[in-house]
Scaffold this active site. Structure first.
Site, short mmCIF file in Angstrom:
data_model
loop_
_atom_site.label_atom_id
_atom_site.label_comp_id
_atom_site.label_asym_id
_atom_site.label_seq_id
_atom_site.Cartn_x
_atom_site.Cartn_y
_atom_site.Cartn_z
CG LEU A 168 24.15 53.38 6.59
CD1 LEU A 168 25.52 52.73 6.72
CD2 LEU A 168 23.71 53.39 5.14
CG ASP A 252 14.98 38.76 9.01
OD1 ASP A 252 14.40 37.98 8.22
OD2 ASP A 252 15.45 38.41 10.10
CE LYS A 259 12.70 38.68 11.73
NZ LYS A 259 13.27 38.09 12.95
CG ASP A 270 18.21 41.35 10.64
OD1 ASP A 270 18.73 41.33 11.77
OD2 ASP A 270 17.97 40.32 9.99
CG ASP A 329 13.26 34.91 11.58
OD1 ASP A 329 13.89 35.77 10.92
OD2 ASP A 329 12.70 35.18 12.67
CD GLU A 331 17.76 36.36 8.41
OE1 GLU A 331 18.18 37.48 8.73
OE2 GLU A 331 17.00 35.70 9.16
NE ARG A 333 21.49 31.25 12.94
CZ ARG A 333 20.92 30.92 14.10
NH1 ARG A 333 20.98 29.67 14.54
NH2 ARG A 333 20.32 31.83 14.83
#
Length: 486
Positions: A168, A252, A259, A270, A329, A331, A333
């Protein structure tokens, strides 16, 4: 093909010390294997191999691998069972050599610990080559002899669980979108009558008032999904469940706080938190573990668009707390804040979340161990003991009030999504942020950013996404289920 283990000699005479399977095979050849090994030069060091061809009609190719010291056990300095790690590494090397010879089947010496041997074989042979026309030959590892078949099968199941997470995480983000991730897990769990899978759409997420999660998802054209899995393995389906929560950002970009482009492709992984916790539940179901587990995975992409979060925006989480998004970035959390609030609905025995959360975690520990932040010594002990067995280590990190002040001292909202001293203690301030959404007395946050991928540090994993610490989560759940039995 056949893979056999040999221990390092205790004495300097260099005589090979075979495992019992190696001894039996050598007797079959009237001592020829031992003789050939001694003629080949110095004794085999740990992880080194010798290949012999034409020794036996059933096994045209025999790989002998060095297992290191015979009685290697728990190494307190290394925080793992060295004997088990040696077996995993040696068997992986041996199986890959058989694969290089394009032999489709390999029998593996259990080396005195069939579970570790199976893990080494199945993990060591795994490679993501779904999208290549030229693929490596598929090799099927089997147990040599019949002495430890149950332990062998358990090892295969553990390793296949980690390989599911690796699959995955490695797959491109246009192949594993939020909905495709959820459908893949649903399909893996379809055959289990004691598992229910709910794929919750955006309308449900909105009804649940998960404003932090939705704020990240709205920047992307891919709709968000909230994946909820109920595995009812306990004799009493009303027993308090273990709740696993996994960050599921399927790509991400960093959002508006974009980034750097170099290495951004790795951000397809991510969603490693979601991949490891969902794979752990698939494995628990396959092992028929006698406990209840609930899995929660908020799934979305973090993309820069006209609808994306802007630095300085304030969003409202499920528990009513407002969050100032100072860095888009940070994100993961935001997703976890809402998922952790939701996790409290289930009267959990423990809540464990996993996330590729911070680059700071990679800086702190590298790929040696998963960082664990927890408010519960009981929970820590279980995770730590599980990791000694699996070799996929954990290390306890601080959840001091010191860090909480750095996220709650915020100009516009209740909390900021980054610490006010920016880079200082980044993994710790991220954990302190999550703690603001937890009231449960047994909670652990696993920051798996450092163990996300493997270059060459873990000898039984190829280069690529690692799927760590799936086996540690499974072993932890298994220990918890024994706990409730006793």
């Amino acid at each position: 093909g056949l893979v056999l283990g040999v221990y390092s000699s205790e004495k300097d005479d260099g005589a090979a010390q075979f495992t019992s399977a190696g001894d039996a095979f050598d007797r079959l050849l009237s001592g020829k294997l031992r003789e050939l090994l001694s003629l080949c030069g110095p004794p085999l060091k740990k992880g080194k191999t010798r290949i012999f061809h034409g020794l036996h009609q059933d096994f045209p190719s025999v790989v002998v691998v060095g297992l290191g010291k015979k009685n290697a056990g728990i190494n307190d300095q290394e925080n793992w069972n060295e004997g088990k790690e040696n077996i995993r590494a040696a068997v992986a090397v041996g199986c890959r050599q058989i694969q290089d010879l394009e032999i489709p089947c390999v029998e593996v010496d259990p080396c005195g610990d069939a579970q570790s041997a199976a893990e080494g074989a199945v993990l060591g042979l795994h490679e993501y080559n779904e999208l290549k026309q030229k693929k490596k030959p598929i090799v099927t590892p089997q147990l040599h002899g019949s002495a430890e078949s149950e332990a062998w099968q358990k090892g295969v199941t553990y390793a296949e669980g980690q390989n599911l997470a690796r699959y995955l995480m490695e797959a491109p983000a246009n192949y594993i979108t939020p909905i495709k991730f959820a459908e893949h897990i649903e399909q893996k769990l379809r055959s289990f009558s004691n598992v229910k899978v709910h794929i919750r759409p955006e309308s449900w997420i909105t009804t649940e008032q998960m404003g932090a999660f939705l704020s990240v998802a709205k920047g992307s054209a891919e709709p968000p999904i909230f994946l909820e899995i109920h595995y009812l393995g306990a004799a009493n389906t009303n027993d308090s469940p273990l709740v696993f929560v996994g960050k599921g950002v399927t790509f991400d970009s960093g959002g508006i706080s974009l980034k750097p482009s170099s290495g951004m492709d790795a951000m397809r992984a991510d969603m490693g938190g979601a991949a490891t916790v969902c794979s752990a539940i698939v494995t628990a179901a396959a092992l028929n573990l006698p406990l209840n587990i609930i899995g929660l995975a908020p799934l979305c992409e973090n993309m820069p668009s006209g609808k994306a979060n802007k630095p300085g925006d304030v969003v409202r989480a499920k528990n009513g707390k407002t969050i100032q998004v100072d860095n888009t970035d940070a994100e993961g959390r935001l997703l976890l804040a809402d998922a952790l609030c939701y996790a409290h609905n289930f009267n959990a025995r423990a809540i464990v979340n996993a996330a590729t959360l911070t680059g700071a975690m990679d800086v702190a520990l590298g790929s040696a161990a998963t960082g664990v932040f927890t408010n519960s010594s009981w929970l820590w002990t279980h995770l730590y003991e599980a990791s000694i067995l699996t070799g996929d280590r954990v290390w306890r990190m601080p959840l001091f009030e010191h860090y909480t002040k750095q996220v709650t001292d915020c100009p516009l909202a209740d909390v900021s999504n980054i610490g006010k001293y920016s880079r200082a203690g980044g993994a710790c301030t991220a954990a302190a942020f999550l703690k603001e959404f937890v009231t449960a007395s047994h909670w652990a946050h696993l920051d798996i950013a450092g163990v996300m991928s493997n270059k060459d540090e873990v000898p039984y994993l190829r280069k690529g996404m690692a799927g760590r610490p799936t086996r540690t989560l499974v072993e932890f759940a298994a220990r918890l289920s024994q706990d409730s039995h006793n």
